[in-house]
Scaffold this active site. Structure first.
Site, PDB file in Angstrom:
ATOM      1  N   LYS A  66      49.796  25.763   1.799  1.00  0.00           N
ATOM      2  CA  LYS A  66      51.173  25.685   2.329  1.00  0.00           C
ATOM      3  C   LYS A  66      52.206  25.333   1.254  1.00  0.00           C
ATOM      4  O   LYS A  66      53.330  25.827   1.285  1.00  0.00           O
ATOM      5  CB  LYS A  66      51.259  24.663   3.464  1.00  0.00           C
ATOM      6  N   ASP A 102      55.498  23.931  11.928  1.00  0.00           N
ATOM      7  CA  ASP A 102      54.608  22.849  12.386  1.00  0.00           C
ATOM      8  C   ASP A 102      55.364  21.753  13.133  1.00  0.00           C
ATOM      9  O   ASP A 102      54.924  21.275  14.178  1.00  0.00           O
ATOM     10  CB  ASP A 102      53.871  22.217  11.199  1.00  0.00           C
TER      11      ASP A 102
END
Ligand code: ATR
Length: 263
Positions: A66, A102
């Site tokens: 990420k 997220d």
């Protein structure tokens, strides 16, 4: 011709993203394919370039890529810039775009449980990437106070220093994990302790109304303690569904209802 999507990580075989995105597509009447991609640890960039060159439409990025994905984007959303991590990629006018869904996934999951975040006082355990990614969305959703508790106090203090300017209406403070105390609406476990099977001890000087564990699919001493206290609690499956819905919405322009995919 239908669009192609994938999730890229290392490891990747346990990812539930393909089944989620296929379920969303079915519900919304879209045809798409969504696959798992295992990238070598030193081959992330080449892997995603190959995906987009072959006409791929959108990619989700998971552990451990990420932060690397963040570094490769031409254009980033505000929440991705603050998170310094990207889990959703797509191409537009020859440019690589990155977002991080997220935190909003966590907010949506919490709200779908009926737990209000308006003017809430939140305690987050952990000060790694998982915590960094959710502070800004939780503040945007109305948290009035967020306390970050970490085993290594300096990491929590660093997050407070980095993130305070982005959350001007939320009091952001750091404490050591040994010094847990006070009354909170919500406690969130964002440590990787449950993944490694380590126990976290919540002292009785600490009170909370709701407990959310970001991990899912493993026994969690954190959630056992919430259960013993008869506090409503949830594991992180809703957050996984929530982040997937946000990515699906960015790519496809339609938004499935989170509650319909929690089984
Ligand atoms: P992630 O990106 O998932 O947040 P990370 O950056 O490795 O992963 O951070 C893991 C977090 O879990 C950290 O806050 C870590 O505490 P330290 O900063 O003190 O290392 C926390 N953590 C991991 N194992 C833990 C344990 N057994 N007890 C308490 N905290 C733990």
């Amino acid at each position: 011709m239908h669009k192609h999507f994938a999730v890229v990580g290392h490891p990747i075989e346990h990812s539930r993203s393909p089944e989620l995105h296929h379920a969303f597509a079915k519900k919304m009447g879209l045809e798409l394919s969504y696959q798992r991609r295992l990238a070598p640890l030193d081959g992330f960039q080449a892997n995603i370039q190959a995906f987009f060159q072959a006409g791929g439409h959108g990619l989700n990025v998971t552990v451990p890529f990420k932060e690397q994905a963040f570094g490769l984007c031409d254009t980033l959303t505000t929440r991705a810039k603050i998170a310094k991590a990207v889990n959703t990629l797509w191409m537009e006018n020859g440019q690589l775009y990155g977002d991080n869904t997220d935190g909003q996934g966590l907010v949506d999951a919490i709200q779908s449980l009926g737990w209000s975040l308006t003017k809430s006082k939140i305690l987050i355990l952990g000060a790694g990437g998982a915590t960094r990614g959710v502070i800004y969305p939780l503040a945007q959703a109305g948290a009035s106070q967020i306390v970050i508790a970490n085993r290594t106090l300096e990491r929590a203090q660093q997050l407070v220093e980095d993130l305070s300017e982005f959350v001007p209406n939320t009091g952001l403070t750091a404490i050591s994990l040994d010094a847990l105390h006070g009354n909170f609406d919500l406690i969130i476990n964002a440590t990787s302790a449950s993944l490694s099977g380590d126990a976290l001890t919540l002292p009785h000087t600490l009170q909370f109304k709701y407990a959310y564990e970001m991990a899912y699919g493993k026994p969690s001493s954190f959630l056992q303690q919430a259960e013993q206290r008869q506090v409503p609690y949830s594991d992180g499956f809703g957050m996984l569904v929530g982040q997937a819905i946000e990515a699906f919405y960015i790519w496809n322009g339609v938004k499935p209802q989170l509650n319909e995919f929690l089984d």
